[in-house]
Design an enzyme around this catalytic site. Structure first.
Site, PDB file in Angstrom:
ATOM      1  N   ASP A  11       0.808  -1.222   0.000  1.00 50.73           N
ATOM      2  CA  ASP A  11       0.000   0.000   0.000  1.00 50.73           C
ATOM      3  C   ASP A  11       0.842   1.273   0.000  1.00 50.73           C
ATOM      4  O   ASP A  11       0.419   2.315   0.511  1.00 50.73           O
ATOM      5  CB  ASP A  11      -0.961   0.033   1.211  1.00 50.73           C
ATOM      6  CG  ASP A  11      -1.928  -1.127   1.191  1.00 50.73           C
ATOM      7  OD1 ASP A  11      -2.256  -1.610   0.093  1.00 50.73           O
ATOM      8  OD2 ASP A  11      -2.359  -1.538   2.280  1.00 50.73           O
ATOM      9  N   GLU A  12       2.010   1.203  -0.573  1.00 54.03           N
ATOM     10  CA  GLU A  12       2.905   2.362  -0.575  1.00 54.03           C
ATOM     11  C   GLU A  12       2.450   3.419  -1.581  1.00 54.03           C
ATOM     12  O   GLU A  12       2.838   4.588  -1.482  1.00 54.03           O
ATOM     13  CB  GLU A  12       4.334   1.928  -0.937  1.00 54.03           C
ATOM     14  CG  GLU A  12       4.989   0.945   0.037  1.00 54.03           C
ATOM     15  CD  GLU A  12       4.731  -0.508  -0.339  1.00 54.03           C
ATOM     16  OE1 GLU A  12       3.860  -0.748  -1.213  1.00 54.03           O
ATOM     17  OE2 GLU A  12       5.388  -1.387   0.237  1.00 54.03           O
ATOM     18  N   GLY A  13       1.651   2.997  -2.575  1.00 53.91           N
ATOM     19  CA  GLY A  13       1.243   3.925  -3.641  1.00 53.91           C
ATOM     20  C   GLY A  13       1.754   3.462  -4.998  1.00 53.91           C
ATOM     21  O   GLY A  13       1.918   4.266  -5.922  1.00 53.91           O
ATOM     22  N   LYS A  14       1.964   2.152  -5.116  1.00 57.57           N
ATOM     23  CA  LYS A  14       2.505   1.595  -6.367  1.00 57.57           C
ATOM     24  C   LYS A  14       1.605   1.925  -7.557  1.00 57.57           C
ATOM     25  O   LYS A  14       2.081   2.318  -8.627  1.00 57.57           O
ATOM     26  CB  LYS A  14       2.660   0.061  -6.240  1.00 57.57           C
ATOM     27  CG  LYS A  14       3.621  -0.361  -5.144  1.00 57.57           C
ATOM     28  CD  LYS A  14       3.647  -1.861  -4.953  1.00 57.57           C
ATOM     29  CE  LYS A  14       2.396  -2.445  -4.352  1.00 57.57           C
ATOM     30  NZ  LYS A  14       2.102  -2.062  -2.970  1.00 57.57           N
ATOM     31  N   GLY A  38      -4.580  -4.089  -3.804  1.00 57.29           N
ATOM     32  CA  GLY A  38      -5.531  -3.035  -4.147  1.00 57.29           C
ATOM     33  C   GLY A  38      -4.704  -1.826  -4.528  1.00 57.29           C
ATOM     34  O   GLY A  38      -4.060  -1.223  -3.671  1.00 57.29           O
ATOM     35  N   HIS A  39      -4.644  -1.534  -5.815  1.00 54.01           N
ATOM     36  CA  HIS A  39      -3.807  -0.436  -6.305  1.00 54.01           C
ATOM     37  C   HIS A  39      -4.720   0.706  -6.740  1.00 54.01           C
ATOM     38  O   HIS A  39      -5.528   0.546  -7.650  1.00 54.01           O
ATOM     39  CB  HIS A  39      -2.913  -0.924  -7.461  1.00 54.01           C
ATOM     40  CG  HIS A  39      -1.907  -1.947  -7.024  1.00 54.01           C
ATOM     41  ND1 HIS A  39      -0.994  -2.529  -7.872  1.00 54.01           N
ATOM     42  CD2 HIS A  39      -1.665  -2.483  -5.803  1.00 54.01           C
ATOM     43  CE1 HIS A  39      -0.242  -3.375  -7.191  1.00 54.01           C
ATOM     44  NE2 HIS A  39      -0.632  -3.372  -5.943  1.00 54.01           N
ATOM     45  N   THR A  40      -4.555   1.861  -6.081  1.00 52.81           N
ATOM     46  CA  THR A  40      -5.480   2.972  -6.300  1.00 52.81           C
ATOM     47  C   THR A  40      -4.905   3.993  -7.267  1.00 52.81           C
ATOM     48  O   THR A  40      -3.750   4.406  -7.138  1.00 52.81           O
ATOM     49  CB  THR A  40      -5.765   3.674  -4.952  1.00 52.81           C
ATOM     50  OG1 THR A  40      -6.030   2.682  -3.978  1.00 52.81           O
ATOM     51  CG2 THR A  40      -6.947   4.631  -5.068  1.00 52.81           C
ATOM     52  N   GLN A 220       1.941  -6.047  -3.098  1.00 55.23           N
ATOM     53  CA  GLN A 220       2.410  -6.129  -1.705  1.00 55.23           C
ATOM     54  C   GLN A 220       3.725  -5.351  -1.556  1.00 55.23           C
ATOM     55  O   GLN A 220       3.911  -4.371  -2.235  1.00 55.23           O
ATOM     56  CB  GLN A 220       2.568  -7.597  -1.242  1.00 55.23           C
ATOM     57  CG  GLN A 220       1.243  -8.343  -1.095  1.00 55.23           C
ATOM     58  CD  GLN A 220       0.651  -8.822  -2.404  1.00 55.23           C
ATOM     59  OE1 GLN A 220       1.283  -9.538  -3.152  1.00 55.23           O
ATOM     60  NE2 GLN A 220      -0.590  -8.439  -2.698  1.00 55.23           N
ATOM     61  N   SER A 403       5.644  12.283  -4.062  1.00 61.13           N
ATOM     62  CA  SER A 403       4.202  12.371  -4.285  1.00 61.13           C
ATOM     63  C   SER A 403       3.577  13.167  -3.149  1.00 61.13           C
ATOM     64  O   SER A 403       3.834  12.899  -1.975  1.00 61.13           O
ATOM     65  CB  SER A 403       3.616  10.964  -4.344  1.00 61.13           C
ATOM     66  OG  SER A 403       2.217  11.026  -4.457  1.00 61.13           O
TER      67      SER A 403
HETATM   68  P1  GDP Z   1      -0.676   0.416  -3.567  1.00 57.51           P
HETATM   69  O1  GDP Z   1      -1.313  -0.847  -3.107  1.00 57.51           O
HETATM   70  O2  GDP Z   1       0.791   0.447  -3.325  1.00 57.51           O
HETATM   71  O3  GDP Z   1      -1.005   0.755  -4.993  1.00 57.51           O
HETATM   72  O4  GDP Z   1      -1.303   1.574  -2.661  1.00 57.51           O
HETATM   73  P2  GDP Z   1      -2.845   1.742  -2.266  1.00 57.51           P
HETATM   74  O5  GDP Z   1      -3.598   2.231  -3.429  1.00 57.51           O
HETATM   75  O6  GDP Z   1      -3.357   0.524  -1.571  1.00 57.51           O
HETATM   76  O7  GDP Z   1      -2.742   2.831  -1.123  1.00 57.51           O
HETATM   77  C1  GDP Z   1      -2.223   4.088  -1.342  1.00 57.51           C
HETATM   78  C2  GDP Z   1      -3.291   5.126  -0.970  1.00 57.51           C
HETATM   79  O8  GDP Z   1      -2.696   6.379  -0.850  1.00 57.51           O
HETATM   80  C3  GDP Z   1      -4.368   5.276  -2.034  1.00 57.51           C
HETATM   81  O9  GDP Z   1      -5.576   5.618  -1.415  1.00 57.51           O
HETATM   82  C4  GDP Z   1      -3.850   6.437  -2.882  1.00 57.51           C
HETATM   83  O10 GDP Z   1      -4.886   7.138  -3.544  1.00 57.51           O
HETATM   84  C5  GDP Z   1      -3.213   7.302  -1.818  1.00 57.51           C
HETATM   85  N1  GDP Z   1      -2.053   8.083  -2.242  1.00 57.51           N
HETATM   86  C6  GDP Z   1      -1.066   7.745  -3.118  1.00 57.51           C
HETATM   87  N2  GDP Z   1      -0.118   8.710  -3.150  1.00 57.51           N
HETATM   88  C7  GDP Z   1      -0.515   9.652  -2.276  1.00 57.51           C
HETATM   89  C8  GDP Z   1       0.062  10.878  -1.837  1.00 57.51           C
HETATM   90  O11 GDP Z   1       1.148  11.280  -2.236  1.00 57.51           O
HETATM   91  N3  GDP Z   1      -0.642  11.602  -0.898  1.00 57.51           N
HETATM   92  C9  GDP Z   1      -1.829  11.171  -0.395  1.00 57.51           C
HETATM   93  N4  GDP Z   1      -2.426  11.926   0.518  1.00 57.51           N
HETATM   94  N5  GDP Z   1      -2.394  10.025  -0.789  1.00 57.51           N
HETATM   95  C10 GDP Z   1      -1.736   9.268  -1.698  1.00 57.51           C
HETATM   96  P1  IMO Z   2      -0.936  -4.095  -2.260  1.00 57.99           P
HETATM   97  O1  IMO Z   2      -0.475  -4.681  -3.564  1.00 57.99           O
HETATM   98  C1  IMO Z   2      -0.937  -4.433   2.087  1.00 57.99           C
HETATM   99  C2  IMO Z   2      -1.091  -8.463   3.768  1.00 57.99           C
HETATM  100  C3  IMO Z   2      -2.341  -8.907   4.512  1.00 57.99           C
HETATM  101  C4  IMO Z   2      -1.739  -9.884   5.500  1.00 57.99           C
HETATM  102  C5  IMO Z   2      -0.632 -10.548   4.677  1.00 57.99           C
HETATM  103  C6  IMO Z   2      -1.034 -11.877   4.048  1.00 57.99           C
HETATM  104  O2  IMO Z   2      -2.209  -3.343  -2.323  1.00 57.99           O
HETATM  105  O3  IMO Z   2       0.188  -3.334  -1.618  1.00 57.99           O
HETATM  106  P2  IMO Z   2      -2.583 -12.575   2.014  1.00 57.99           P
HETATM  107  O4  IMO Z   2      -4.036 -12.276   1.717  1.00 57.99           O
HETATM  108  O5  IMO Z   2      -1.646 -12.105   0.963  1.00 57.99           O
HETATM  109  O6  IMO Z   2      -2.359 -14.015   2.368  1.00 57.99           O
HETATM  110  O7  IMO Z   2      -2.268 -11.735   3.353  1.00 57.99           O
HETATM  111  O8  IMO Z   2      -0.297  -9.642   3.649  1.00 57.99           O
HETATM  112  N1  IMO Z   2      -1.329  -7.972   2.397  1.00 57.99           N
HETATM  113  C7  IMO Z   2      -1.232  -6.694   2.035  1.00 57.99           C
HETATM  114  N2  IMO Z   2      -0.998  -5.592   2.781  1.00 57.99           N
HETATM  115  N3  IMO Z   2      -1.058  -4.325   0.761  1.00 57.99           N
HETATM  116  C8  IMO Z   2      -1.272  -5.421   0.005  1.00 57.99           C
HETATM  117  O9  IMO Z   2      -1.259  -5.393  -1.353  1.00 57.99           O
HETATM  118  C9  IMO Z   2      -1.416  -6.669   0.647  1.00 57.99           C
HETATM  119  N4  IMO Z   2      -1.653  -7.933   0.208  1.00 57.99           N
HETATM  120  C10 IMO Z   2      -1.584  -8.717   1.288  1.00 57.99           C
HETATM  121  O10 IMO Z   2      -2.963  -7.822   5.139  1.00 57.99           O
HETATM  122  O11 IMO Z   2      -1.114  -9.194   6.539  1.00 57.99           O
HETATM  123 MG    MG Z   3      -2.875  -1.498  -1.871  1.00 57.48          MG
END
Ligand code: GDP
Ligand code: IMO
Ligand code: MG
Length: 420
Positions: A11-14, A38-40, A220, A403
């Site tokens: 969830d770093e913002g990939k 979940g990539h947003t 991840q 970002s």
């Molecule tokens: P991913 O799984 O690495 O693609 O990241 P996620 O989408 O799960 O989570 C990142 C969240 O941070 C999402 O809700 C994005 O819309 C949001 N986001 C990404 N970059 C930024 C940023 O620079 N600032 C803020 N406030 N939100 C961001």
């Molecule tokens: P993105 O691509 C954050 C975490 C789960 C749990 C562990 C194992 O959006 O960054 P799993 O369902 O893979 O067996 O769960 O990994 N986890 C994530 N945490 N971002 C994700 O994906 C994740 N995918 C799995 O919360 O701790």
């Molecule tokens: Mg995510």
């Protein structure tokens, strides 16, 4: 081929960064994970969350490839396709799926839930998407693959695997737990046949020989990697750069840059150790400001300060050549920011990630002055500039993208001489 991956716990913002840089590539290829991701993406006022489909799908002219390292749930995949089609994307024209990608069955999901319930307090906190059991069947040599949809005996193979799963579910006292999802799954599998499948190792070989630029998109993050993450609180795939080779069939000597995505702080969702976690009001402030709730499960994410030993580790195991720092805007107005430079373990100060960080690891912090406000409209505040310099010096890799908001446009590129 360049690689982009998470340098923390996911969830770093990939998704955002892939969307921003996708116009530089002809092919975007997901190499592991599945609908646990979940990539947003946010642009033109619309938010899209992608689970299985690569994040280049909104950029015209890019081919989006679901690699052999990915696990596909046909039901979730089709839902994703429908929502993209509703948004006007001709997904079928730009998407290809590797024949070698494994399928998630309803019984995999049931086994994931049964295993988690059985673990009780020790549960991984999985996303319950069936990821672990599907990869177990892959390495156990029992799995069904997308290419099996072309076989006449698919139904028999499916039935044999379900029989095995039912025996396991009975051990958990959960027989028949997936029965009601079966019909929907079989229907989705039928629909999956209409998508373009490919031998992705050959496809990418030819694309690279033709001089096409390929970006491998990770899911991840490094600290959730099956080998190098905080085992057993990890996911079941190789999230590191080496996983891009096995997950796509591309040789290591074809990898160019490796971009590590990290937040200006840390988050983690699910169980497992997190040395810099803030279980106090400051953690709450970050969670609120950063809307730190899971894109896939909606669960609140645990929040804490940036962990440099962990980031250095990610740079090392991935060969990260550049970093992208996300969500610096979330720390606006924080006053003092703490940066974990070392760990104190049993009286010794160490700057590297040890084998186990479950207990006895105390973060050593450096206090840094925060910034009142940072946005992509103006120059970076000096305090943020100093924060960036400190991180670059500590990990030895340039931060080429900062970002400052979720939108595609809220992005600053640095080190113009670099590729990213
Ligand atoms: P991913 O799984 O690495 O693609 O990241 P996620 O989408 O799960 O989570 C990142 C969240 O941070 C999402 O809700 C994005 O819309 C949001 N986001 C990404 N970059 C930024 C940023 O620079 N600032 C803020 N406030 N939100 C961001
Ligand atoms: P993105 O691509 C954050 C975490 C789960 C749990 C562990 C194992 O959006 O960054 P799993 O369902 O893979 O067996 O769960 O990994 N986890 C994530 N945490 N971002 C994700 O994906 C994740 N995918 C799995 O919360 O701790
Ligand atoms: Mg995510």
């Amino acid at each position: 081929m360049d690689v982009l991956l998470g340098a923390q716990w996911g969830d770093e913002g990939k998704g955002k960064v892939v969307d921003v840089i996708a116009p530089r590539y002809e092919v975007i290829a997901r190499f592991q994970g599945g609908p646990n991701a979940g990539h947003t993406l946010l642009f033109e006022g619309h938010k899209h969350v992608l689970h299985t489909i690569p994040s280049g799908v909104f950029r015209e002219g890019t081919v989006n490839l679901v690699g052999n390292g990915v696990v596909v749930d046909p039901v979730i995949f089709l839902k994703e396709v429908k929502s993209l089609e509703a948004a006007g994307v001709d997904v079928r024209a730009v998407l290809m799926i590797s024949r070698r990608a494994h399928l998630i069955l309803p019984t995999h999901r049931a086994l994931d839930a049964a295993s988690e319930a059985d673990k009780g307090k020790q549960k991984i906190g999985s996303t319950l998407k069936g990821i672990g059991p599907t990869y177990m069947d892959k390495t156990g040599r029992n799995g069904l693959r997308v290419g099996d949809l072309e076989r006449a005996d698919l139904k028999d193979r499916y039935a044999a695997l379900v029989r095995k799963h039912e025996r396991l579910l009975s051990l958990y006292d959960q027989p028949g737990a997936a029965k009601e999802s079966e019909e929907e799954w079989l229907d989705a599998v039928q629909q999956l046949r209409a998508f373009r499948t490919v031998d992705c190792e050959h496809y990418l070989d030819q694309a690279l020989r033709a001089g096409k630029r390929v970006l491998a998109e990770g899911a991840q993050g490094t600290l959730l990697d099956i080998d190098f993450g905080t085992y057993p609180f990890v996911t079941s795939s190789s999230t590191i750069s080496a996983g891009a080779c096995t997950g796509l069939g591309v040789a290591p000597n074809r990898i160019g840059s490796v971009t590590g995505i990290f937040k200006a702080y840390c988050t983690r969702v699910g169980s497992g150790p997190f040395p810099t976690e803030l279980e106090d009001a400051t953690g709450e402030v970050i969670r609120k400001a950063g809307s730190e709730f899971g894109s896939t499960t909606g669960r609140p994410r645990r929040c804490g300060w940036l962990d440099l030993p962990a980031l250095r580790y990610a740079v090392m195991v991935n060969g990260i050549t550049e970093l992208a720092m996300m969500k610096a805007d979330v720390l606006n107005g924080m006053g003092t920011i703490q940066l974990c430079t070392h760990y104190r373990i049993g009286g010794a100060t160490v700057d590297r990630m040890p084998y186990d960080i479950t207990s006895g690891v105390e973060p050593v912090y450096m206090d840094m002055p925060g910034w009142s406000s940072a946005s992509s409209d103006g120059d970076l505040p000096v305090e943020l500039q100093r924060y960036i310099d400190t991180i670059e010096n500590a990990v030895g890799v340039p931060i080429t993208l900062v970002s400052l908001g979720p939108d595609r446009t809220e992005t600053i590129l640095r080190h113009a001489e670099r590729v990213l």
